[in-house]
Design an enzyme around this catalytic site. Structure first.
Site, mmCIF file in Angstrom:
data_model
loop_
_atom_site.group_PDB
_atom_site.id
_atom_site.type_symbol
_atom_site.label_atom_id
_atom_site.label_comp_id
_atom_site.label_asym_id
_atom_site.label_seq_id
_atom_site.Cartn_x
_atom_site.Cartn_y
_atom_site.Cartn_z
ATOM 1 N N GLU A 1 -6.852 -0.621 14.834
ATOM 2 C CA GLU A 1 -7.638 -1.740 14.032
ATOM 3 C C GLU A 1 -6.328 -2.808 13.727
ATOM 4 O O GLU A 1 -5.328 -2.598 13.326
ATOM 5 C CB GLU A 1 -8.067 -1.258 12.644
ATOM 6 C CG GLU A 1 -8.388 -2.418 11.750
ATOM 7 C CD GLU A 1 -8.680 -1.857 10.309
ATOM 8 O OE1 GLU A 1 -8.613 -2.548 9.377
ATOM 9 O OE2 GLU A 1 -8.805 -0.660 10.065
ATOM 10 N N ARG B 1 0.535 -6.111 11.450
ATOM 11 C CA ARG B 1 0.445 -5.184 12.421
ATOM 12 C C ARG B 1 0.159 -5.703 13.956
ATOM 13 O O ARG B 1 0.126 -5.007 15.028
ATOM 14 C CB ARG B 1 -0.681 -4.162 11.977
ATOM 15 C CG ARG B 1 -1.032 -3.090 12.863
ATOM 16 C CD ARG B 1 -2.297 -2.308 12.373
ATOM 17 N NE ARG B 1 -2.187 -1.280 11.344
ATOM 18 C CZ ARG B 1 -2.878 -0.511 11.077
ATOM 19 N NH1 ARG B 1 -4.002 -0.227 11.729
ATOM 20 N NH2 ARG B 1 -2.779 0.586 9.909
ATOM 21 N N ARG C 1 1.810 1.772 9.944
ATOM 22 C CA ARG C 1 1.248 2.301 8.699
ATOM 23 C C ARG C 1 2.387 1.959 7.896
ATOM 24 O O ARG C 1 3.247 2.871 7.739
ATOM 25 C CB ARG C 1 0.814 3.253 8.949
ATOM 26 C CG ARG C 1 -0.048 4.098 7.706
ATOM 27 C CD ARG C 1 -0.410 5.255 7.611
ATOM 28 N NE ARG C 1 -1.399 5.237 8.667
ATOM 29 C CZ ARG C 1 -2.891 5.163 8.633
ATOM 30 N NH1 ARG C 1 -3.513 4.994 7.301
ATOM 31 N NH2 ARG C 1 -3.644 5.584 9.515
ATOM 32 N N ARG D 1 0.969 -1.168 -0.061
ATOM 33 C CA ARG D 1 -0.096 0.003 0.107
ATOM 34 C C ARG D 1 1.020 1.324 -0.125
ATOM 35 O O ARG D 1 1.679 1.185 0.807
ATOM 36 C CB ARG D 1 -0.873 -0.029 1.255
ATOM 37 C CG ARG D 1 -1.919 -1.070 1.300
ATOM 38 C CD ARG D 1 -2.887 -1.220 2.368
ATOM 39 N NE ARG D 1 -3.692 -2.135 2.365
ATOM 40 C CZ ARG D 1 -4.663 -2.449 3.229
ATOM 41 N NH1 ARG D 1 -4.877 -1.665 4.222
ATOM 42 N NH2 ARG D 1 -5.497 -3.695 2.994
ATOM 43 N N SER E 1 -10.383 -6.623 9.906
ATOM 44 C CA SER E 1 -11.643 -6.011 9.446
ATOM 45 C C SER E 1 -12.433 -7.346 8.776
ATOM 46 O O SER E 1 -11.681 -8.106 8.076
ATOM 47 C CB SER E 1 -11.832 -5.125 8.538
ATOM 48 O OG SER E 1 -11.000 -5.335 7.535
#
Length: 424
Positions: A349, A389, A277, A262, A352
């Site tokens: 987070e 993460r 991140r 990403r 998900s």
């Protein structure tokens, strides 16, 4: 893309969904108008083709007895009718393209009961475990990772630039163990383990709904016109594109283990420390194809699997119901699990899971046969079972006063240690 029949029969539901997302409800009316023009164009083109066919049949009979002048006139009429058909077919194609373009702009219909609003308007569904408290000043994951020889950000930056890193020694074993545990759990629940490609074609990336508002987050290789995936969901969604799959024996379940990429465009100055991140990470992603009426139940199953995995790595967490304005374009409902991060004093987070209903499968033409043998559009769902993460929460919540970190019991067989000791 959404079902045009749903749009025609229940436009108010789609308008309400757009408002829940904070998106433009006028798109609904634009698509309805375009769909009406498309249907009119199809009718006109079909009528012209039928007229041309009837004329051609009659012309063949008339040509046998017609004079040269009459034959010339008949040919001229035939040419005019063919040109009329060609023009109407061009209008039909343009009308169909207009409908397609608007369908691609319209996000999935939000599931009833999902909260409205934006990123901060989620609803907390439950807390599991209490926020970790220490009798000492806790270190953050990067300080722990460096002192324990688990993470090397400096050399990651030297080799690849900002937001890259090396996982070293026990850090690599900890991540591999976590992913291996997730893979085992997935297989136990009937998932087929997959190691998918990380480069996909544009039509597959677009089919999953990732080339919309967040397209700037995706790495694009212009010379090859290929995209690096940000989740193996993309490749797994494309796996059965243009196919009719068998769902008579229940949902088809895959678990994709891959590296993910990403760009994190527009997030500079936000979570730049450590591995929260980053541009590259590994992930085990669940992906399910099922009948639409099964999707809600499957969604709860995926959420429970995520909760079981978080319990196994021994971190406190909460489950939130994500608000409509924070859903991706393909999701009708999304639940996040967020782990407690002690040094930040908040939940972040980790996983998900999204119910994408028939939105992705309709774009990618993935169907199944119902009880009557008729082809129907499948539903798709996805959910994260482990990712890089997670190391943030595992390290911070399991640290001890002497700077060591206790390895969660479920991961000890993979790491080969009960405690990670500081390097001397």
């Amino acid at each position: 893309m959404i079902d045009l029949k749903l749009l025609r029969d229940n436009p108010d539901i789609v308008r309400a969904s757009q408002r829940t997302r904070g998106e433009d409800p006028a798109l609904v009316d634009q698509l309805l108008e375009a769909d009406a023009r498309r249907r009119d164009a199809i009718t006109a083109a079909d009528s012209a083709r039928a007229e041309q066919k009837s004329f051609s049949k009659a012309m063949g009979q008339q040509m046998r007895t017609a004079s040269d002048e009459e034959k010339k006139a008949l040919r001229e009429q035939g040419k005019e009718k063919a040109e009329a058909v060609k023009a109407l077919e061009a209008e039909q194609a343009a009308a169909e393209q207009a409908v397609h373009d608007l369908q691609m702009k319209l996000s999935n219909v939000v599931e009833e009961g999902a909260p409205a609003g934006g990123e901060d308007d989620f609803v907390v569904l439950e807390h599991v475990g209490e926020p970790t408290e220490f009798g000492f000043e806790p270190k953050d994951h990067l300080e722990l990772g460096e002192s324990l020889g688990l993470i090397d950000m400096k050399r990651g930056t030297k080799v690849s630039g900002a937001r890259f890193y090396f996982l070293t020694g026990d850090g690599a074993l900890l991540q591999l163990g976590m992913l291996q545990l997730a893979a085992q759990k997935a297989v136990e629940h009937g998932f087929t383990l997959m190691i998918p490609p990380v480069l996909v074609r544009p039509e597959v990336m677009a089919g999953t709904g990732f080339l919309g508002a967040h397209a700037d987050e995706i790495y694009h290789l212009e010379e090859d016109d290929m995209y690096l995936v940000g989740t193996s969901e993309v490749a797994l969604a494309g796996y059965h594109s243009d196919e009719i799959i068998d769902l008579n024996n229940g949902p088809v379940r895959y678990a994709g283990w891959s590296s993910c990429f990403r760009r994190e465009a527009g997030s500079y100055g936000k979570d730049t420390r450590g591995i929260i991140r980053v541009h590259q990470f590994d992930k085990l992603e669940m992906f399910v194809y099922c009948k639409p009426e099964e999707a809600k139940a499957v969604h709860q199953e995926l959420l429970q699997m995520e909760k079981d995995m978080l319990a196994a790595v021994e971190v406190p967490y909460r489950v939130i119901d994500v608000a409509g304005g924070d859903l991706g374009s393909s999701a009708a409902r999304k639940y996040d699990t967020e782990a407690w991060v002690p040094t930040q004093g908040t939940y972040r987070e980790l996983t998900s899971t999204s119910n994408c209903t028939t939105f992705q499968a309709r774009r990618l033409k993935t169907r199944y046969r119902d009880a009557d043998g008729k082809a129907q559009t499948a539903a798709t769902l996805n959910g994260t079972l482990a990712t890089t993460r997670w190391l943030v929460a595992i390290l911070e919540n399991n640290q001890q006063a002497d700077g060591s970190v206790r390895v969660p019991k479920a991961l000890q067989p993979f790491v080969g240690k009960e405690v990670l000791e500081p390097k001397k």
